[in-house]
Scaffold this motif. Structure first.
Motif, PDB file in Angstrom:
ATOM      1  N   ASP A  68      28.025  -6.362  56.306  1.00 27.61           N
ATOM      2  CA  ASP A  68      26.413  -7.613  56.359  1.00 27.61           C
ATOM      3  C   ASP A  68      27.819  -8.883  55.470  1.00 27.61           C
ATOM      4  O   ASP A  68      26.833 -10.164  55.444  1.00 27.61           O
ATOM      5  CB  ASP A  68      25.646  -7.678  56.839  1.00 27.61           C
ATOM      6  CG  ASP A  68      25.022  -7.088  57.700  1.00 27.61           C
ATOM      7  OD1 ASP A  68      25.756  -6.790  58.951  1.00 27.61           O
ATOM      8  OD2 ASP A  68      24.136  -5.870  58.001  1.00 27.61           O
ATOM      9  N   ARG A  69      27.206  -8.541  54.388  1.00 27.46           N
ATOM     10  CA  ARG A  69      27.430  -9.751  53.395  1.00 27.46           C
ATOM     11  C   ARG A  69      28.879 -10.438  53.388  1.00 27.46           C
ATOM     12  O   ARG A  69      29.310 -11.688  53.692  1.00 27.46           O
ATOM     13  CB  ARG A  69      27.601  -9.728  51.972  1.00 27.46           C
ATOM     14  CG  ARG A  69      29.132  -8.314  51.557  1.00 27.46           C
ATOM     15  CD  ARG A  69      29.105  -7.579  50.411  1.00 27.46           C
ATOM     16  NE  ARG A  69      29.892  -6.553  50.781  1.00 27.46           N
ATOM     17  CZ  ARG A  69      31.343  -6.519  50.307  1.00 27.46           C
ATOM     18  NH1 ARG A  69      31.859  -7.613  50.125  1.00 27.46           N
ATOM     19  NH2 ARG A  69      31.823  -5.146  50.153  1.00 27.46           N
ATOM     20  N   ALA A  72      28.737 -12.865  56.243  1.00 30.34           N
ATOM     21  CA  ALA A  72      27.200 -14.434  55.623  1.00 30.34           C
ATOM     22  C   ALA A  72      28.324 -15.127  55.140  1.00 30.34           C
ATOM     23  O   ALA A  72      27.947 -16.547  54.957  1.00 30.34           O
ATOM     24  CB  ALA A  72      26.386 -13.504  55.257  1.00 30.34           C
ATOM     25  N   LEU A  73      29.127 -14.523  54.453  1.00 25.53           N
ATOM     26  CA  LEU A  73      29.877 -15.675  54.150  1.00 25.53           C
ATOM     27  C   LEU A  73      30.825 -16.113  54.854  1.00 25.53           C
ATOM     28  O   LEU A  73      30.877 -17.658  54.352  1.00 25.53           O
ATOM     29  CB  LEU A  73      30.831 -15.070  52.997  1.00 25.53           C
ATOM     30  CG  LEU A  73      30.253 -14.136  51.701  1.00 25.53           C
ATOM     31  CD1 LEU A  73      30.942 -13.355  50.500  1.00 25.53           C
ATOM     32  CD2 LEU A  73      29.253 -15.011  50.815  1.00 25.53           C
ATOM     33  N   TRP A  88      36.593  -4.787  51.354  1.00 27.76           N
ATOM     34  CA  TRP A  88      35.553  -3.175  52.112  1.00 27.76           C
ATOM     35  C   TRP A  88      36.173  -2.367  52.524  1.00 27.76           C
ATOM     36  O   TRP A  88      38.145  -2.941  52.796  1.00 27.76           O
ATOM     37  CB  TRP A  88      35.116  -3.912  53.242  1.00 27.76           C
ATOM     38  CG  TRP A  88      34.989  -3.727  54.991  1.00 27.76           C
ATOM     39  CD1 TRP A  88      35.315  -3.209  55.826  1.00 27.76           C
ATOM     40  CD2 TRP A  88      35.033  -5.277  55.037  1.00 27.76           C
ATOM     41  NE1 TRP A  88      35.984  -3.907  56.707  1.00 27.76           N
ATOM     42  CE2 TRP A  88      36.167  -5.109  56.340  1.00 27.76           C
ATOM     43  CE3 TRP A  88      35.785  -6.542  54.601  1.00 27.76           C
ATOM     44  CZ2 TRP A  88      36.376  -6.103  57.248  1.00 27.76           C
ATOM     45  CZ3 TRP A  88      36.625  -7.476  55.137  1.00 27.76           C
ATOM     46  CH2 TRP A  88      36.839  -7.384  56.685  1.00 27.76           C
TER      47      TRP A  88
END
Length: 110
Positions: A68-69, A72-73, A88
């Motif tokens: 999600d990070r 979101a970025l 990741w």
């Protein structure tokens, strides 16, 4: 006699799962270890040739289980921010955004 069958790479599998095989704007390279995604922009100029929708790019990212990070970025990236990066597992993502060109993403796996 057993024959070895090659399994599709993680990126090749994501392209297939999202039904993007043969789409020139979902380009696999480096023997399946690089994927370039070119999104359609909002501009009407000649500079943008991408045709992928955000939903198609999101399909690939979801198939690759992007955290999600990172999404979101990507969603918060402005044209002034230049190229951004995220990592990741064994995947690295590089992306940029401009309203005229859309979101363009390069994914690599090791």
């Amino acid at each position: 006699m057993a024959f070895a069958t090659s399994q599709p790479s993680q990126l090749e599998a994501a392209v297939s799962a999202c039904e993007l095989e043969g789409n020139a704007d979902a380009r696999l390279g480096d023997e399946g270890t690089t994927l370039t995604l070119d999104m359609e922009g909002e501009g009407e100029g000649e500079d943008d040739t991408g045709t992928l929708s955000f939903a198609e790019i999101l399909c690939v990212l979801e198939d690759l289980e992007v955290p999600d990070r990172v999404t979101a970025l990507m969603g918060e990236t402005r044209s002034l921010d230049r190229r951004q990066t995220g990592d990741w597992d064994d995947v690295s993502a590089f992306w940029s955004y401009h309203p005229d060109n859309g979101l363009d993403v390069i994914l690599t796996v090791e």
